[in-house]
Design a protein around this motif. Structure first.
Motif, PDB file in Angstrom:
ATOM      1  N   UNK A 168       0.858  -1.190   0.000  1.00 12.90           N
ATOM      2  CA  UNK A 168       0.000   0.000   0.000  1.00 12.90           C
ATOM      3  C   UNK A 168       0.894   1.241   0.000  1.00 12.90           C
ATOM      4  N   UNK A 169       0.621   2.150  -0.932  1.00 20.28           N
ATOM      5  CA  UNK A 169       1.316   3.443  -0.972  1.00 20.28           C
ATOM      6  C   UNK A 169       0.328   4.485  -0.446  1.00 20.28           C
ATOM      7  N   UNK A 170       0.747   5.310   0.502  1.00 23.06           N
ATOM      8  CA  UNK A 170      -0.215   6.288   1.002  1.00 23.06           C
ATOM      9  C   UNK A 170       0.392   7.324   1.920  1.00 23.06           C
ATOM     10  N   UNK A 171      -0.438   8.302   2.297  1.00 23.40           N
ATOM     11  CA  UNK A 171      -0.020   9.369   3.209  1.00 23.40           C
ATOM     12  C   UNK A 171      -0.470   9.016   4.637  1.00 23.40           C
ATOM     13  N   UNK A 172      -0.018   9.813   5.624  1.00 25.39           N
ATOM     14  CA  UNK A 172      -0.146   9.446   7.035  1.00 25.39           C
ATOM     15  C   UNK A 172      -1.533   9.046   7.513  1.00 25.39           C
ATOM     16  N   UNK A 173      -2.561   9.843   7.184  1.00 26.39           N
ATOM     17  CA  UNK A 173      -3.887   9.540   7.738  1.00 26.39           C
ATOM     18  C   UNK A 173      -4.428   8.228   7.165  1.00 26.39           C
ATOM     19  N   UNK A 174      -4.103   7.967   5.897  1.00 28.67           N
ATOM     20  CA  UNK A 174      -4.532   6.700   5.282  1.00 28.67           C
ATOM     21  C   UNK A 174      -3.814   5.538   5.962  1.00 28.67           C
ATOM     22  N   UNK A 176      -2.463   5.409   8.988  1.00 29.67           N
ATOM     23  CA  UNK A 176      -2.910   5.175  10.374  1.00 29.67           C
ATOM     24  C   UNK A 176      -4.139   4.275  10.398  1.00 29.67           C
ATOM     25  N   UNK A 177      -5.121   4.585   9.555  1.00 30.11           N
ATOM     26  CA  UNK A 177      -6.342   3.771   9.542  1.00 30.11           C
ATOM     27  C   UNK A 177      -6.044   2.368   9.028  1.00 30.11           C
ATOM     28  N   UNK A 178      -5.166   2.289   8.032  1.00 33.47           N
ATOM     29  CA  UNK A 178      -4.791   0.977   7.480  1.00 33.47           C
ATOM     30  C   UNK A 178      -4.154   0.097   8.551  1.00 33.47           C
ATOM     31  N   UNK A 179      -3.205   0.667   9.297  1.00 30.76           N
ATOM     32  CA  UNK A 179      -2.531  -0.115  10.338  1.00 30.76           C
ATOM     33  C   UNK A 179      -3.534  -0.620  11.385  1.00 30.76           C
ATOM     34  N   UNK A 180      -4.533   0.222  11.672  1.00 29.67           N
ATOM     35  CA  UNK A 180      -5.502  -0.157  12.705  1.00 29.67           C
ATOM     36  C   UNK A 180      -6.375  -1.337  12.266  1.00 29.67           C
ATOM     37  N   UNK A 181      -6.564  -1.520  10.951  1.00 31.18           N
ATOM     38  CA  UNK A 181      -7.396  -2.639  10.488  1.00 31.18           C
ATOM     39  C   UNK A 181      -6.554  -3.727   9.814  1.00 31.18           C
ATOM     40  N   UNK A 182      -5.244  -3.570   9.840  1.00 29.04           N
ATOM     41  CA  UNK A 182      -4.338  -4.481   9.117  1.00 29.04           C
ATOM     42  C   UNK A 182      -4.644  -5.958   9.386  1.00 29.04           C
ATOM     43  N   UNK A 183      -4.880  -6.283  10.665  1.00 29.46           N
ATOM     44  CA  UNK A 183      -5.071  -7.694  11.030  1.00 29.46           C
ATOM     45  C   UNK A 183      -6.384  -8.266  10.498  1.00 29.46           C
ATOM     46  N   UNK A 184      -7.287  -7.381  10.101  1.00 28.64           N
ATOM     47  CA  UNK A 184      -8.596  -7.849   9.615  1.00 28.64           C
ATOM     48  C   UNK A 184      -8.589  -8.113   8.114  1.00 28.64           C
ATOM     49  N   UNK A 185      -7.480  -7.789   7.431  1.00 28.83           N
ATOM     50  CA  UNK A 185      -7.490  -7.839   5.969  1.00 28.83           C
ATOM     51  C   UNK A 185      -7.247  -9.234   5.402  1.00 28.83           C
ATOM     52  N   UNK A 186      -6.866 -10.163   6.257  1.00 25.31           N
ATOM     53  CA  UNK A 186      -6.643 -11.538   5.809  1.00 25.31           C
ATOM     54  C   UNK A 186      -5.377 -11.684   4.960  1.00 25.31           C
ATOM     55  N   UNK A 187      -4.403 -10.793   5.149  1.00 23.30           N
ATOM     56  CA  UNK A 187      -3.177 -10.854   4.343  1.00 23.30           C
ATOM     57  C   UNK A 187      -2.105 -11.693   5.042  1.00 23.30           C
ATOM     58  N   UNK A 188      -1.202 -12.276   4.217  1.00 25.43           N
ATOM     59  CA  UNK A 188      -0.021 -12.916   4.798  1.00 25.43           C
ATOM     60  C   UNK A 188       1.060 -11.876   5.041  1.00 25.43           C
ATOM     61  N   UNK A 189       1.155 -10.907   4.129  1.00 25.71           N
ATOM     62  CA  UNK A 189       2.176  -9.872   4.294  1.00 25.71           C
ATOM     63  C   UNK A 189       1.693  -8.546   3.710  1.00 25.71           C
ATOM     64  N   UNK A 190       1.810  -7.518   4.533  1.00 28.80           N
ATOM     65  CA  UNK A 190       1.484  -6.163   4.073  1.00 28.80           C
ATOM     66  C   UNK A 190       2.769  -5.336   4.082  1.00 28.80           C
ATOM     67  N   UNK A 191       3.054  -4.674   2.975  1.00 33.69           N
ATOM     68  CA  UNK A 191       4.172  -3.726   2.897  1.00 33.69           C
ATOM     69  C   UNK A 191       3.575  -2.326   2.825  1.00 33.69           C
ATOM     70  N   UNK A 192       4.179  -1.371   3.546  1.00 35.92           N
ATOM     71  CA  UNK A 192       3.629  -0.019   3.524  1.00 35.92           C
ATOM     72  C   UNK A 192       4.714   0.986   3.112  1.00 35.92           C
ATOM     73  N   UNK A 193       4.478   1.636   1.987  1.00 33.63           N
ATOM     74  CA  UNK A 193       5.402   2.641   1.458  1.00 33.63           C
ATOM     75  C   UNK A 193       4.718   3.999   1.579  1.00 33.63           C
ATOM     76  N   UNK A 194       5.279   4.869   2.439  1.00 34.08           N
ATOM     77  CA  UNK A 194       4.592   6.130   2.719  1.00 34.08           C
ATOM     78  C   UNK A 194       5.315   7.325   2.130  1.00 34.08           C
ATOM     79  N   UNK A 195       4.582   8.414   1.969  1.00 35.45           N
ATOM     80  CA  UNK A 195       5.227   9.701   1.685  1.00 35.45           C
ATOM     81  C   UNK A 195       4.845  10.653   2.819  1.00 35.45           C
ATOM     82  N   UNK A 196       5.700  11.650   3.101  1.00 34.59           N
ATOM     83  CA  UNK A 196       5.251  12.699   4.016  1.00 34.59           C
ATOM     84  C   UNK A 196       4.062  13.406   3.367  1.00 34.59           C
ATOM     85  N   UNK A 197       3.313  14.159   4.136  1.00 31.44           N
ATOM     86  CA  UNK A 197       2.180  14.892   3.557  1.00 31.44           C
ATOM     87  C   UNK A 197       1.816  16.048   4.470  1.00 31.44           C
TER      88      UNK A 197
END
Ligand code: FAD
Ligand code: SF4
Length: 399
Positions: A168-174, A176-197
């Motif tokens: 997932x590529x995204x900015x901070x507010x996106x 934060x919400x993603x991390x909070x639901x990460x465990x519910x997504x049913x993924x084996x591995x999530x990579x997070x590439x962020x930019x400042x915003x």
């Protein structure tokens, strides 16, 4: 899956487009509420439940060390550097390090899809979040869409597609919400590439900014608030227009930034594995923060495509920040000749490298602290994280 372990969130219903969001005027349209993950909004929304410590611990195995000044400013990290692609991607925001990492991850089969944001057919700045599955689709998402973008609106598609490995590529507010639901997504591995915003706007706000600041708003294809204290607009014909920060029409533009961005303290995208921006690097270079081992794994993929150099820091930002506080508060706009002069002087003697990044963080955090204090005093204590209180505490603020 039996009905017993059927996730509760699947029974929730996405909110209707345009309906009032739980965070009300502070909503940054991150997209979570456009999906059945709205079920978790009270815990997950960055503007309802700020929870950096919990999520830093979950993502990096550590929280910010508040005794380390670099962590107070830039968050948990293993490594920082300046970098640029040896062969920049044409049409990328900077040199295209973000797109290059995403492409490598797809090509090597590390992920099956990449959440990123392309633009709509009608509007080059109109955000259209997608799950890219090919390098071409990632490339089509290059360059900033400088507007609020509902990147998380594609989350339901992930579960439906059966994808197990995702970037997932995204900015901070996106994020934060993603991390909070990460465990519910049913993924084996999530990579997070962020930019400042910072200072993001609605599409209407973007138009107002372009109309008030550029001589040719309709032909702007890209802009950036650069380290040389000027806004650089690139136009369709390839020309560049420079407007000094100090000449911006502060009075007109005061209300242009989204309320979410006026109350955000996650400029540096604290929860991403890897952050790629520019503000801590010399002019022309990008700035990279490796937050954890996953981030290192991602950066290693493009090591042979980039030049790097150590970060540097020069100058002293404090007086400039202190002076900017009342100027912004009162909406002072300098005449253009004075703005240009001031820009030249500041560029010569002003903060550079990490000190420029601190300048930008300090100016925005002091402004945002005053905004929350005045507009949402009941939120001030819980919403402003400790690291931001320490940063703001270095300055004298008006009442
Ligand atoms: P590219 O290869 O061009 O890729 C850009 C990526 O950004 C794409 O994958 C796309 O999916 C994603 N993207 C575009 N628009 C959005 C959006 N609205 N929301 C989420 N994702 C998006 N860096 C700083 O150092 N200081 C700043 O103040 C700063 N402000 C920014 C404000 C905004 C609104 C955005 C989107 C980014 C900001 N950045 C800032 C980051 C910086 O401008 C570059 O995006 C970053 O350095 C990556 O450049 P690149 O050439 O590697 O990206
Ligand atoms: Fe929902 Fe995101 Fe808006 Fe919060 S910021 S209310 S999670 S769409």
């Amino acid at each position: 899956m039996t009905s017993v372990d059927f996730p509760k969130h699947k029974k929730a219903k996405a909110l209707k487009p345009g309906s009032r969001r739980p965070a009300k005027e502070l909503c940054s349209e991150c997209g979570l509420c456009d999906t059945y993950y709205v079920h978790y909004v009270k815990e997950a929304c960055a503007f309802i439940n700020q929870q950096f410590e919990t999520l830093e611990l979950q993502s990096h195995g550590a929280t910010r060390n508040l005794d380390n000044p670099d962590e107070v400013y830039f968050g948990v990290h293993q490594e920082m550097m300046a970098a640029r692609k040896q062969q920049p991607i044409e049409g990328a925001q900077w040199t295209g390090i973000v797109s290059s990492i995403a492409i490598e991850m797809l090509n090597r089969g590390m992920v099956e899809g990449v959440v990123c944001v392309q633009n709509t057919k009608e509007d080059r700045f109109g955000p259209m979040p997608v799950i890219a599955r090919t390098p071409e689709e990632v490339l089509a998402a290059r360059v900033n869409k400088p507007t609020l973008s509902p990147n998380l609106s594609v989350l339901e598609q992930i579960e439906q597609s059966g994808m197990k490995r995702l970037l997932v590529i995204g900015v901070g507010c996106q994020i934060q919400a993603l991390r909070a639901v990460e465990k519910q997504l049913g993924l084996e591995k999530l990579y997070v590439l962020g930019t400042p915003c910072v200072d993001n706007v609605t599409r209407a706000g973007l138009q107002k900014f372009l109309d008030t600041t550029s001589k040719s708003p309709d032909t702007v294809v890209y802009y950036e608030f650069m380290q040389d204290f000027r806004v650089h607009f690139k136009h369709e014909d390839g020309s560049t227009e420079l407007v000094p920060f100090f000449g911006l029409n502060t009075k007109e533009l005061k209300d242009v930034f989204a309320p979410s961005c006026m109350s955000c303290f996650d400029y540096v995208n604290s929860l991403a594995d890897l952050v790629v921006g520019y503000m801590g690097a010399p002019f022309g270079w990008q700035w990279i923060l490796v937050r954890n081992d996953t981030g290192k794994e991602m950066l290693d993929l493009v090591k042979d495509q980039i030049d790097t150099q150590p970060v540097m820091s020069q100058g002293d930002r404090k007086a400039a920040v202190q002076q900017s506080i009342p100027a912004y508060d009162k909406g002072v706009t300098l005449p253009m000749w004075a703005a240009k002069l001031m820009g030249v002087v500041i560029e010569k003697i002003g903060p550079k490298g990490l000190e420029y990044a601190r300048f930008s963080i300090d100016s925005h955090f002091t402004r945002n602290y005053l905004y929350v204090k005045r507009q949402h005093p009941e939120k001030l204590e819980a919403h402003v994280p400790e690291f931001a209180k320490r940063i703001v505490g270095q300055y004298k603020l008006p009442e």
